[in-house]
Design a protein around this motif. Structure first.
Motif, PDB file in Angstrom:
ATOM      1  N   LEU A 138      -5.212-116.718 -31.399  1.00 53.97           N
ATOM      2  CA  LEU A 138      -5.687-116.222 -30.634  1.00 53.97           C
ATOM      3  C   LEU A 138      -5.265-117.040 -29.079  1.00 53.97           C
ATOM      4  O   LEU A 138      -5.424-115.969 -27.802  1.00 53.97           O
ATOM      5  CB  LEU A 138      -7.189-116.942 -30.274  1.00 53.97           C
ATOM      6  N   LEU A 139      -5.296-117.716 -28.987  1.00 58.85           N
ATOM      7  CA  LEU A 139      -4.765-118.746 -27.601  1.00 58.85           C
ATOM      8  C   LEU A 139      -3.325-117.838 -27.159  1.00 58.85           C
ATOM      9  O   LEU A 139      -3.246-117.487 -25.638  1.00 58.85           O
ATOM     10  CB  LEU A 139      -4.689-120.427 -27.150  1.00 58.85           C
ATOM     11  N   ARG A 141      -2.939-114.661 -26.882  1.00 55.73           N
ATOM     12  CA  ARG A 141      -3.187-113.212 -26.834  1.00 55.73           C
ATOM     13  C   ARG A 141      -4.026-113.863 -24.903  1.00 55.73           C
ATOM     14  O   ARG A 141      -4.445-112.902 -24.683  1.00 55.73           O
ATOM     15  CB  ARG A 141      -3.966-112.347 -27.960  1.00 55.73           C
ATOM     16  N   SER A 142      -4.370-114.542 -24.559  1.00 52.52           N
ATOM     17  CA  SER A 142      -5.060-115.110 -23.525  1.00 52.52           C
ATOM     18  C   SER A 142      -4.406-115.401 -22.471  1.00 52.52           C
ATOM     19  O   SER A 142      -3.660-115.414 -21.899  1.00 52.52           O
ATOM     20  CB  SER A 142      -5.796-116.680 -24.001  1.00 52.52           C
ATOM     21  N   VAL A 144      -4.781-118.140 -20.601  1.00 50.86           N
ATOM     22  CA  VAL A 144      -3.935-118.818 -20.635  1.00 50.86           C
ATOM     23  C   VAL A 144      -2.497-119.381 -20.600  1.00 50.86           C
ATOM     24  O   VAL A 144      -1.788-119.785 -20.345  1.00 50.86           O
ATOM     25  CB  VAL A 144      -5.159-120.391 -20.907  1.00 50.86           C
TER      26      VAL A 144
ATOM     27  N   VAL C 104      -1.972-112.355 -15.083  1.00 46.68           N
ATOM     28  CA  VAL C 104      -2.054-114.507 -15.438  1.00 46.68           C
ATOM     29  C   VAL C 104      -2.374-114.414 -13.360  1.00 46.68           C
ATOM     30  O   VAL C 104      -2.627-115.660 -13.279  1.00 46.68           O
ATOM     31  CB  VAL C 104      -0.298-114.613 -15.205  1.00 46.68           C
ATOM     32  N   GLN C 106      -4.249-112.664 -11.748  1.00 45.92           N
ATOM     33  CA  GLN C 106      -6.188-112.456 -11.468  1.00 45.92           C
ATOM     34  C   GLN C 106      -6.253-113.578 -10.815  1.00 45.92           C
ATOM     35  O   GLN C 106      -6.454-114.418 -10.599  1.00 45.92           O
ATOM     36  CB  GLN C 106      -6.850-112.397 -12.731  1.00 45.92           C
ATOM     37  N   HIS C 108      -9.286-116.206  -9.529  1.00 49.85           N
ATOM     38  CA  HIS C 108      -9.347-117.594  -9.982  1.00 49.85           C
ATOM     39  C   HIS C 108     -11.198-118.345 -10.470  1.00 49.85           C
ATOM     40  O   HIS C 108     -11.247-119.546 -10.286  1.00 49.85           O
ATOM     41  CB  HIS C 108      -8.198-118.699  -9.340  1.00 49.85           C
ATOM     42  N   GLU C 110     -12.769-117.442 -12.338  1.00 55.31           N
ATOM     43  CA  GLU C 110     -13.181-117.612 -13.981  1.00 55.31           C
ATOM     44  C   GLU C 110     -13.163-118.511 -14.637  1.00 55.31           C
ATOM     45  O   GLU C 110     -12.576-119.316 -14.524  1.00 55.31           O
ATOM     46  CB  GLU C 110     -12.392-115.820 -14.400  1.00 55.31           C
ATOM     47  N   LEU C 112     -13.149-121.296 -17.828  1.00 54.49           N
ATOM     48  CA  LEU C 112     -12.642-121.237 -18.750  1.00 54.49           C
ATOM     49  C   LEU C 112     -12.886-120.222 -19.878  1.00 54.49           C
ATOM     50  O   LEU C 112     -11.496-119.919 -20.403  1.00 54.49           O
ATOM     51  CB  LEU C 112     -12.688-123.109 -18.985  1.00 54.49           C
ATOM     52  N   ARG C 115     -10.461-116.901 -19.599  1.00 53.19           N
ATOM     53  CA  ARG C 115      -8.860-117.698 -19.885  1.00 53.19           C
ATOM     54  C   ARG C 115      -8.890-117.999 -20.935  1.00 53.19           C
ATOM     55  O   ARG C 115      -7.321-117.731 -21.732  1.00 53.19           O
ATOM     56  CB  ARG C 115      -9.310-118.803 -18.607  1.00 53.19           C
ATOM     57  N   VAL C 116      -9.990-118.623 -21.930  1.00 53.56           N
ATOM     58  CA  VAL C 116      -8.820-118.939 -23.459  1.00 53.56           C
ATOM     59  C   VAL C 116      -8.973-117.880 -24.146  1.00 53.56           C
ATOM     60  O   VAL C 116      -8.301-118.230 -25.268  1.00 53.56           O
ATOM     61  CB  VAL C 116      -9.703-120.632 -23.531  1.00 53.56           C
ATOM     62  N   LEU C 117      -9.953-117.106 -24.203  1.00 52.38           N
ATOM     63  CA  LEU C 117     -10.245-116.400 -25.422  1.00 52.38           C
ATOM     64  C   LEU C 117      -8.814-115.091 -24.898  1.00 52.38           C
ATOM     65  O   LEU C 117      -8.142-115.013 -24.379  1.00 52.38           O
ATOM     66  CB  LEU C 117     -11.578-115.599 -25.439  1.00 52.38           C
ATOM     67  N   PRO C 118      -8.244-114.143 -26.216  1.00 50.12           N
ATOM     68  CA  PRO C 118      -7.632-113.334 -25.863  1.00 50.12           C
ATOM     69  C   PRO C 118      -8.528-111.962 -25.373  1.00 50.12           C
ATOM     70  O   PRO C 118      -9.463-111.683 -25.089  1.00 50.12           O
ATOM     71  CB  PRO C 118      -8.208-112.256 -27.250  1.00 50.12           C
ATOM     72  N   THR C 119      -7.305-111.607 -23.673  1.00 47.31           N
ATOM     73  CA  THR C 119      -8.029-111.098 -23.500  1.00 47.31           C
ATOM     74  C   THR C 119      -8.827-110.052 -23.069  1.00 47.31           C
ATOM     75  O   THR C 119      -9.070-109.122 -22.924  1.00 47.31           O
ATOM     76  CB  THR C 119      -6.583-110.986 -21.760  1.00 47.31           C
ATOM     77  N   TRP C 121     -10.393-108.711 -25.356  1.00 48.88           N
ATOM     78  CA  TRP C 121     -11.396-108.340 -26.120  1.00 48.88           C
ATOM     79  C   TRP C 121     -13.053-109.213 -25.201  1.00 48.88           C
ATOM     80  O   TRP C 121     -14.121-109.165 -25.304  1.00 48.88           O
ATOM     81  CB  TRP C 121     -11.738-108.099 -27.246  1.00 48.88           C
ATOM     82  N   ASP C 123     -12.001-110.363 -21.781  1.00 50.65           N
ATOM     83  CA  ASP C 123     -12.275-110.000 -20.372  1.00 50.65           C
ATOM     84  C   ASP C 123     -12.133-108.832 -20.109  1.00 50.65           C
ATOM     85  O   ASP C 123     -11.368-108.954 -19.096  1.00 50.65           O
ATOM     86  CB  ASP C 123     -10.609-110.984 -19.925  1.00 50.65           C
TER      87      ASP C 123
END
Lengths: 244, 292, 251
Positions: A138-139, A141-142, A144, C104, C106, C108, C110, C112, C115-119, C121, C123
Motif C-alpha cells: 500500500l505504501l 502506492r502512496s 510518501v 510528489v 504537491q 505540503h 497535507e 501524514l 501521504r502514506v495511504l495510496p494516493t 483512493w 487523496d
C-alpha cells in the motif's frame, strides 16, 4: 506438513520481513548492512517482555517494533552524513556493535543465549508477514513512497521541490528498524532460543540478498528472494537435517 | 606481562595490517569495497595448509597461498568487478559479496566444514628475551608482514606500475587522459590485494594451527574497521591502525575486557567515519567524500 | 514600484573561496510581475537562484519572501514558503512518470495520513491538482511516460509543471527556453504569461534576448556578480552599460 517443512516456511517468513526492512531503507538510497542488529534488538526486547514480564507475544512485538524504530531513527541521523559504501560500512559496524552488546548483556544470558520463549506457530508468523507485506505494498502506492524515490534519485532537487530529505531518510531507517525488530521477535519465538550469534553480519547479508534476488524495486520481491534463498540453502544441504 | 601482550598484539596487528592493506588497495584505488577479500584470506590459509600437508617446504606454502589467492582475485576482478565498473559504487560491492558466498561454499565442499588442523607445529621453538617469550611462528608472522609491506611499498612508490596505481587513486579521469590503462591498474590492484590477503591467511592459519571455511568473516570485518580507522582514502593508514587495533584488542582481553573489544573497535570505526573520514592520521579534510 | 515586494533581496553577497559570485545584490520582485535576470555567462545568475532557494548559503544579506525572512533556511522550507524553481540542466526524477512528478510535488500542507495511504483512493485533492496542472501544460498524453524518456522540450515543460504543482507564490525559471526552437519558446512564453494571469510571479534567467524582451515586465542585469543595470526591457536595451557588458566582451 512435517515440522521440517514448517520450519522452512517459518524461515522464509522471517527472512521476508528482514528483506523488507532492508528494502524500505534502500528505497531512499541507503544500503544498510546492519539490519541484523535491529533484528537482534527486536528479538531480545520481545523475549524479555514475554518471558520476564509475561506479556503476550503480540503486544510485545508492537513494543519491540516501536523501540527498535526509535533506535533506527537515532541511527538514521548520523547515517545522513554518510553515503554509499561508507554508509554500508558504518551500518555493518552498527550491527557488530549490537551483537557485541548482547554478548555482554549478562541479564539476557550473554554469550550463552536466552530461552524460555513460548513457541509460536508458522501460521502466526505468516499473519505478520502478509500483514506487513500488504502495508508495504500500500505504501508503495502512496505519495510518501514517491517522495522516498525522489530523495533517492536526486536529494538536492527533492529538497527544492519542498521535500524534507532528512525526515524522509531518517523515517525510512526507523520504519526499516521496526520491521526488522518484528522479524527478530518472531525468530526468537519460533526457535525459542536466541544468542547474539544469531544476529551477526551473515544475517544482515541474507536480508540484502533476499532483496536483490527478488528484485530490489518491488516489495513482494523480498518474499520471492527469501523463497529462493531458503530453497537454495535447502538444495545445497546434503544431509537435509535442518535449515541454516 | 605487558611486553608479552605487546608482542602478541603485534602479531595479531600484523595480520590485520595485511588484510586491511588488501581492502585498502582496492578501496583506495578503485573506490570499491571488495567483500570477497575476507574469503581470499580464508582461501590463502587453505592453499597454504594444503601445501604443508603435502610435505612441501614452508616458503612454498607461503608462495602457494599468495599466488592462489591472487589468481582467485583475478577471477573476482573479471567476473564480479569489471562488468560493473561503471555501475553505482555499491553494486560491485554486492557482487563481490555474492562471490564471497560462492567461495565459502566452494571451500566447504572441497575441504569440508570441519576445522582443518595441523598436527605438528610448522615452526617449533620459542625465543626468550627476559620475561618475553616469542614463538618462532610469531617472528615469522611479523617478519613476513614487514617484508611484504616493504615490497608493496616499493611496488607502489617506485615502479611505473605503482605510479599508475597512484595516479588512478588520485584522479581516475585525469589518469585515463594521461594514458594510464585503467584495466591494467585495476588488475594490478586486485592481484596485489589478493597476494596480501593470501599471505595473511596462511600466516594466521599457521599461527593458530587450525582453520575453517568460516574464518574469513570475523577477521575480514575487523580488517575493514582497521582500514577505516587508518583512513579509507590513504593506503598506508593501515600500517598504523593495524598494530594499534591488534595491541588494543590483546590488551583488553588480557585485562579482563574480552567481551567489549568488538564493541569498542566498531564504535571507534563509526566515529572515525563520521568525524574523521580521512582516518586517525589523516591531515586535511579535503579528501572527505572524495569517492563517495 | 508601488506594491510591497513579494521577493526582496537585500545586499546579498556570496563568496566562493576568495571569489565573489554575488556582490551586494539587491532587488525586488513585485507580486504579479515577470522579472528577468540577464547577464553574460558566469555573471552569477544561477548562484543568485541558488541563494534564493537555499541551495547555497549567503555570506551576508537577506532574502525576504512576502515580508518573511527566509535567508539561509533549508531548501525544503523555502520551497514550502512559496518558491519553486526549475534547473538549467533539467533535473527530473529518474524512474518516475510525468504523473508521479506531479504527485510528489504537491502542496505540503497535507496530513501524514493522506501521504502514506495510496494516493488513488486517499487523496482526491492531490489527484485533482495533478490533473489540473497536467491539462494546463498540455501533458495529458504523456501522463504515464517516464519523464526522462521524453524529448528535451517536453522535459522542460514537465519540470515547470512539477514546480507549479506545489502552488508557489514565486516561480524561478533557470533558462526555460535554452535549446528550444522559436515555436517551442513561443509556447513557453504563452504558458508563462498564463501563469502570471493566474496570479503567479515569475523570476527568470535567460540568454535568449528576444524572448526576455518580449516577456518580462522588468529586467535586472548582472555582471561579475554585481547588478549593473535595471529597468523596463526597452530601457535596458538602450543602456550603454549593458551594451558594454555584452558587446564589449563578445567582441
Amino acid at each position: 506438513m512435517s515440522t521440517y517443512y514448517a520450519g522452512l516456511l517459518a524461515d522464509v517468513g522471517i527472512l521476508t520481513l528482514g528483506g523488507l526492512s532492508v528494502y524500505i531503507i534502500l528505497a531512499t538510497g541507503q544500503l544498510s548492512l546492519g539490519n541484523a542488529g535491529f533484528m537482534g534488538i527486536g528479538a531480545y526486547i520481545t523475549s524479555y517482555l514475554t518471558v520476564t514480564l509475561g506479556i503476550g507475544i503480540t503486544p510485545a512485538l508492537f513494543v519491540a517494533a516501536v523501540a527498535s524504530g526509535i533506535i533506527g531513527v537515532v541511527v538514521g541521523f548520523p547515517a545522513l552524513r554518510l553515503k554509499g559504501i561508507y554508509l554500508a560500512i558504518a551500518t555493518l559496524g552498527f550491527g557488530e556493535m549490537v551483537r557485541s552488546f548482547f554478548l555482554n548483556l549478562s541479564a539476557m544470558g550473554g554469550s550463552s543465549g536466552f530461552h524460555g520463549m513460548k513457541h509460536i506457530s508458522v501460521g502466526y508468523i505468516w499473519v505478520w508477514v502478509i500483514g506487513i507485506l500488504l502495508v508495504v505494498m500500500l505504501l508503495e502506492r502512496s505519495r510518501v513512497w514517491l517522495e522516498m524515490q525522489a530523495v533517492n534519485d536526486d536529494e538536492t532537487a527533492a529538497g527544492l521541490v519542498g521535500l524534507n530529505a532528512t525526515a524522509i531518510k531518517v523515517g525510512a531507517f526507523g520504519a526499516g528498524a521496526a520491521v526488522a525488530a518484528i522479524s527478530g521477535g518472531l525468530f526468537a519465538h519460533h526457535h525459542v532460543y536466541i544468542e547474539p550469534g544469531n544476529f551477526g553480519f551473515e544475517r544482515s547479508i541474507d536480508f540484502v540478498l533476499a532483496v536483490i534476488l527478488g528484485g530490489s524495486t518491488v516489495g513482494p520481491g523480498a518474499l520471492v528472494g527469501s523463497l529462493v534463498l531458503v530453497m537454495l540453502r535447502f538444495a545445497g544441504r546434503h544431509d537435509g537435517t535442518g535449515a541454516a | 606481562m605487558l611486553l608479552q601482550q605487546l608482542v602478541n598484539g603485534l602479531t595479531l596487528g600484523a595480520v590485520y595490517t595485511l588484510i586491511a592493506l588488501s581492502f585498502s588497495l582496492v578501496m583506495g584505488i578503485l573506490g570499491v569495497l571488495n567483500l570477497a577479500i575476507a574469503e581470499l584470506f580464508m582461501l590463502g590459509a587453505y592453499f597454504g595448509f594444503t601445501a604443508i600437508l603435502a610435505q612441501l617446504p614452508l616458503p612454498v606454502a607461503l608462495v602457494a597461498a599468495m599466488l592462489g589467492s591472487a589468481l582467485v582475485a583475478i577471477v573476482i576482478q573479471k567476473i564480479a568487478y569489471e562488468p560493473l565498473r561503471d555501475a553505482p559504487i555499491v553494486t560491485p560491492m554486492l557482487s563481490t559479496l555474492g562471490f564471497s558466498i560462492i567461495l565459502q561454499n566452494v571451500a566447504t565442499n572441497v575441504w569440508g566444514s570441519d576445522p582443518l588442523q595441523l598436527t605438528d607445529e610448522v615452526l617449533p621453538g620459542r625465543l626468550t628475551l627476559g620475561s618475553v617469550s616469542i614463538s618462532t611462528m610469531q617472528l615469522l608472522v611479523m617478519g613476513a608482514t614487514v617484508a611484504l609491506v616493504a615490497i608493496l611499498a616499493f611496488v607502489v612508490q617506485k615502479t611505473p606500475a605503482g605510479r599508475a596505481l597512484r595516479a588512478v587513486a588520485e584522479n581516475r579521469d585525469v589518469a585515463r587522459l594521461l594514458g594510464v590503462s585503467a584495466a591494467r591498474v585495476t588488475l594490478l590492484a586486485f592481484v596485489l590485494s589478493g597476494v596480501m590477503a593470501g599471505a595473511a591467511g596462511v600466516l594466521i592459519g599457521m599461527h593458530y594451527a587450525v582453520i575453517t571455511p568460516y574464518m574469513g568473516v570475523d577477521i575480514g570485518l575487523k580488517a575493514i574497521a582497521v582500514m577505516v580507522i587508518g583512513g579509507t582514502t590513504r593506503i598506508w593508514g593501515a600500517l598504523v591502525a593495524g598494530p594499534l587495533i591488534g595491541i588494543a584488542e590483546v590488551m583488553t582481553v588480557a585485562y579482563g575486557g574480552s567481551q567489549v573489544r568488538d564493541f569498542v573497535v566498531y564504535g571507534l570505526m563509526i566515529l572515525i567515519l563520521l568525524l574523521r573520514p580521512q582516518g586517525i592520521l589523516g591531515g586535511s579534510r579535503s579528501e572527505q567524500g572524495q569517492r563517495v | 514600484m508601488t506594491a510591497p515586494a513579494l521577493l526582496s533581496l537585500k545586499n546579498i553577497t556570496k563568496l566562493f573561496g576568495g571569489i565573489r559570485a554575488l556582490a551586494d545584490v539587491s532587488f525586488d520582485v513585485a507580486p504579479g510581475q515577470i522579472v528577468g535576470v540577464i547577464g553574460p555567462n558566469g555573471a552569477g545568475k544561477t548562484s543568485m537562484f541558488n541563494v534564493i532557494t537555499g541551495a547555497y548559503k549567503a555570506d551576508s544579506g537577506h532574502v525576504m519572501l512576502a515580508g518573511e525572512d527566509v535567508t539561509n533556511q533549508p531548501p525544503h522550507r523555502i520551497a514550502r514558503a512559496g518558491i519553486s524553481r526549475t534547473f538549467q540542466n533539467i533535473r527530473l526524477f529518474g524512474g518516475m512518470t510525468v504523473w508521479e512528478h506531479l504527485l510528489v510535488s504537491q502542496p505540503h500542507s497535507e496530513s501524514l495520513m493522506r501521504r502514506v495511504l495510496p494516493t488513488r483512493w486517499a487523496d482526491p485533492t492531490a489527484l485533482q491538482r495533478a490533473e489540473e496542472v497536467l491539462a494546463f501544460f498540455g501533458l495529458e498524453e504523456m501522463k504515464d511516460r517516464n519523464a526522462r524518456s521524453l524529448p528535451y522540450g517536453l522535459q522542460r515543460r514537465v519540470e515547470m509543471a512539477r514546480a507549479v504543482t506545489a502552488r508557489p507564490k514565486l516561480l524561478l525559471l533557470d533558462e526555460p527556453v535554452a535549446g528550444m526552437n522559436h515555436d517551442e519558446a513561443e509556447d513557453i512564453r504563452k504558458l508563462i504569461l498564463r501563469l502570471r494571469d493566474d496570479g503567479l510571479s515569475v523570476l527568470l534567467i535567460e540568454h535568449d534576448m528576444a524572448f526576455v524582451m518580449n516577456l518580462c515586465d522588468y529586467l535586472h542585469v548582472v555582471d561579475f556578480g554585481a547588478m549593473i543595470a535595471h529597468g523596463r526591457p526597452e530601457e535596458v536595451r538602450a543602456d550603454p552599460v549593458v551594451l558594454e557588458a555584452y558587446l564589449g566582451r563578445a567582441a
